[in-house]
Design a protein around this motif. Structure first.
Motif, PDB file in Angstrom:
ATOM      1  N   ARG A  20       1.003   0.960   6.769  1.00 19.68           N
ATOM      2  CA  ARG A  20       0.969   1.372   8.325  1.00 19.68           C
ATOM      3  C   ARG A  20       0.002   1.313   9.196  1.00 19.68           C
ATOM      4  N   ASP A  21      -1.165   1.232   8.390  1.00 20.92           N
ATOM      5  CA  ASP A  21      -2.572   1.250   9.212  1.00 20.92           C
ATOM      6  C   ASP A  21      -3.552   0.044   8.506  1.00 20.92           C
ATOM      7  N   ARG A  45       1.190  11.528  13.115  1.00 22.54           N
ATOM      8  CA  ARG A  45       0.163  12.198  12.406  1.00 22.54           C
ATOM      9  C   ARG A  45      -1.356  11.931  13.125  1.00 22.54           C
ATOM     10  N   ARG A  74      11.141  10.264   9.185  1.00 24.94           N
ATOM     11  CA  ARG A  74       9.709   9.520   8.620  1.00 24.94           C
ATOM     12  C   ARG A  74       9.212   8.856   9.543  1.00 24.94           C
ATOM     13  N   ARG A  93      -5.758  10.249   2.514  1.00 24.08           N
ATOM     14  CA  ARG A  93      -5.876   8.671   3.177  1.00 24.08           C
ATOM     15  C   ARG A  93      -7.286   8.300   2.590  1.00 24.08           C
ATOM     16  N   TYR A 106       0.787   5.700  -1.962  1.00 23.12           N
ATOM     17  CA  TYR A 106       1.290   6.979  -1.387  1.00 23.12           C
ATOM     18  C   TYR A 106       2.306   7.450  -2.096  1.00 23.12           C
ATOM     19  N   ARG A 107       3.343   6.412  -2.497  1.00 22.54           N
ATOM     20  CA  ARG A 107       4.228   7.058  -3.295  1.00 22.54           C
ATOM     21  C   ARG A 107       3.903   7.390  -4.610  1.00 22.54           C
ATOM     22  N   SER A 142       1.199  11.544   3.380  1.00 23.95           N
ATOM     23  CA  SER A 142       0.099  10.730   3.929  1.00 23.95           C
ATOM     24  C   SER A 142      -0.566  11.170   5.224  1.00 23.95           C
ATOM     25  N   ASP A 193       5.220   9.366  10.623  1.00 16.63           N
ATOM     26  CA  ASP A 193       4.085   8.327  10.289  1.00 16.63           C
ATOM     27  C   ASP A 193       3.648   8.051  11.658  1.00 16.63           C
ATOM     28  N   SER A 213       5.433  10.296   2.497  1.00 14.26           N
ATOM     29  CA  SER A 213       5.393  10.429   3.917  1.00 14.26           C
ATOM     30  C   SER A 213       4.619  11.707   4.258  1.00 14.26           C
ATOM     31  N   THR A 265       0.912  -1.205   0.195  1.00 15.47           N
ATOM     32  CA  THR A 265       0.128   0.199  -0.007  1.00 15.47           C
ATOM     33  C   THR A 265       0.933   1.059  -0.027  1.00 15.47           C
TER      34      THR A 265
HETATM   35  O1   DC Z   1       6.090   1.560   3.084  1.00 19.41           O
HETATM   36  P1   DC Z   1       6.668   2.695   2.058  1.00 19.41           P
HETATM   37  O2   DC Z   1       8.137   3.327   2.700  1.00 19.41           O
HETATM   38  O3   DC Z   1       6.602   2.485   0.826  1.00 19.41           O
HETATM   39  O4   DC Z   1       5.683   4.145   2.540  1.00 19.41           O
HETATM   40  C1   DC Z   1       5.895   5.334   2.054  1.00 19.41           C
HETATM   41  C2   DC Z   1       5.021   6.253   2.903  1.00 19.41           C
HETATM   42  O5   DC Z   1       3.740   6.114   2.606  1.00 19.41           O
HETATM   43  C3   DC Z   1       5.021   6.014   4.339  1.00 19.41           C
HETATM   44  O6   DC Z   1       6.335   6.991   4.906  1.00 19.41           O
HETATM   45  C4   DC Z   1       3.663   6.590   4.909  1.00 19.41           C
HETATM   46  C5   DC Z   1       2.707   6.423   3.934  1.00 19.41           C
HETATM   47  N1   DC Z   1       2.170   5.003   3.893  1.00 19.41           N
HETATM   48  C6   DC Z   1       0.926   5.444   4.845  1.00 19.41           C
HETATM   49  O7   DC Z   1       0.672   6.347   5.410  1.00 19.41           O
HETATM   50  N2   DC Z   1       0.056   4.295   4.927  1.00 19.41           N
HETATM   51  C7   DC Z   1       0.303   3.040   4.631  1.00 19.41           C
HETATM   52  N3   DC Z   1      -0.717   2.106   4.637  1.00 19.41           N
HETATM   53  C8   DC Z   1       1.226   2.972   3.612  1.00 19.41           C
HETATM   54  C9   DC Z   1       2.335   3.982   3.439  1.00 19.41           C
END
Ligand code: DC
Length: 209
Positions: free
Chosen positions: A112-113, A169, A162, A90, A35-36, A84, A166, A81, A31
């Motif tokens: 992350r969530d 927030r 980061r 979101r 966001y990327r 997000s 993360d 980041s 996921t």
């Molecule tokens: O896992 P990653 O490093 O590819 O994620 C990049 C950014 O995306 C991370 O710093 C926060 C956001 N992200 C998020 O907020 N919720 C998610 N489920 C996945 C990533």
């Protein structure tokens, strides 16, 4: 079966999620790539990451090539980041993730969530962590392999910034779900961690049969 794998940057959660997907023959969604993709759109359009509306406009993925290597860059990860934290961003990405999770037969999602917001009823939840220094070292070696000229101290600062964003927030912060199994990969290779994760899920499946 829905499997949620959450954790901070470079914890090994992606490798673990892919190993679980292979073992149980499930589709997998990283996921973070969503966001990327928003971050990369913003970068290409010259949009302002400080503006929630600008970030929301960048949630249109109709032109996005998800195989684009630039999605994996540190610059795009940093913008991802930052954007997000926006509730509207979101919200714009929730449905796509829930649909993926809800497909017949289930799925593995990492992020992350996932265990807290996207799939709170997941059959198995893992929270993968490692000390920041270990994660920075892993990311540093990965970037070096890509031929990038980076310094370990900068990568560590980047990871810490980061983590801070993360975790702190207001909307869907990074934190383990109450019923998540914690896996610390600081002292073990990611392969061993993947084997441990698979064992945890097999145990849970066994218990629920
Ligand atoms: O896992 P990653 O490093 O590819 O994620 C990049 C950014 O995306 C991370 O710093 C926060 C956001 N992200 C998020 O907020 N919720 C998610 N489920 C996945 C990533």
């Amino acid at each position: 079966m829905i499997v949620a794998v959450d954790g901070p940057a470079a914890s090994g959660k992606g490798t673990i999620a892919r190993a679980i997907a292979r073992r149980f023959d499930l589709p997998h969604l990283d996921t973070g790539l969503l966001y990327r993709a928003v971050g990369l759109n913003l970068l290409r359009w010259g949009g302002d990451p400080e503006s929630e509306f600008s970030a929301l406009r960048a949630c249109d993925f109709s032109q996005m090539d998800f195989a684009d290597a630039e999605l994996k860059s540190e610059a795009v990860g940093g913008i991802a980041s930052r954007i997000s934290v926006y509730p509207m961003v979101r919200q714009a990405l929730v449905e796509r993730q829930r649909q993926f999770a809800g497909q017949p037969g289930g799925a593995v999602l990492d992020g992350r969530d996932i265990g807290t917001v996207i799939a709170p009823d997941a059959d198995a939840k893992l929270f993968v962590t490692a000390r920041p220094e270990v994660r920075a070292q892993r990311r540093y070696e990965e970037l070096k392999r890509f031929g990038l000229d980076v310094h370990l101290a900068d990568v560590l600062l980047d990871i810490q910034a980061r983590d801070e964003r993360d975790r702190n927030r207001a909307t869907a912060p990074l934190r383990p779900a109450a019923d998540a199994e914690l896996i610390d990969t600081s002292e073990m290779g990611v392969e061993a961690a993947a084997a441990q994760a698979i064992a945890v899920i097999e145990r849970r499946l066994h218990v629920s049969i």
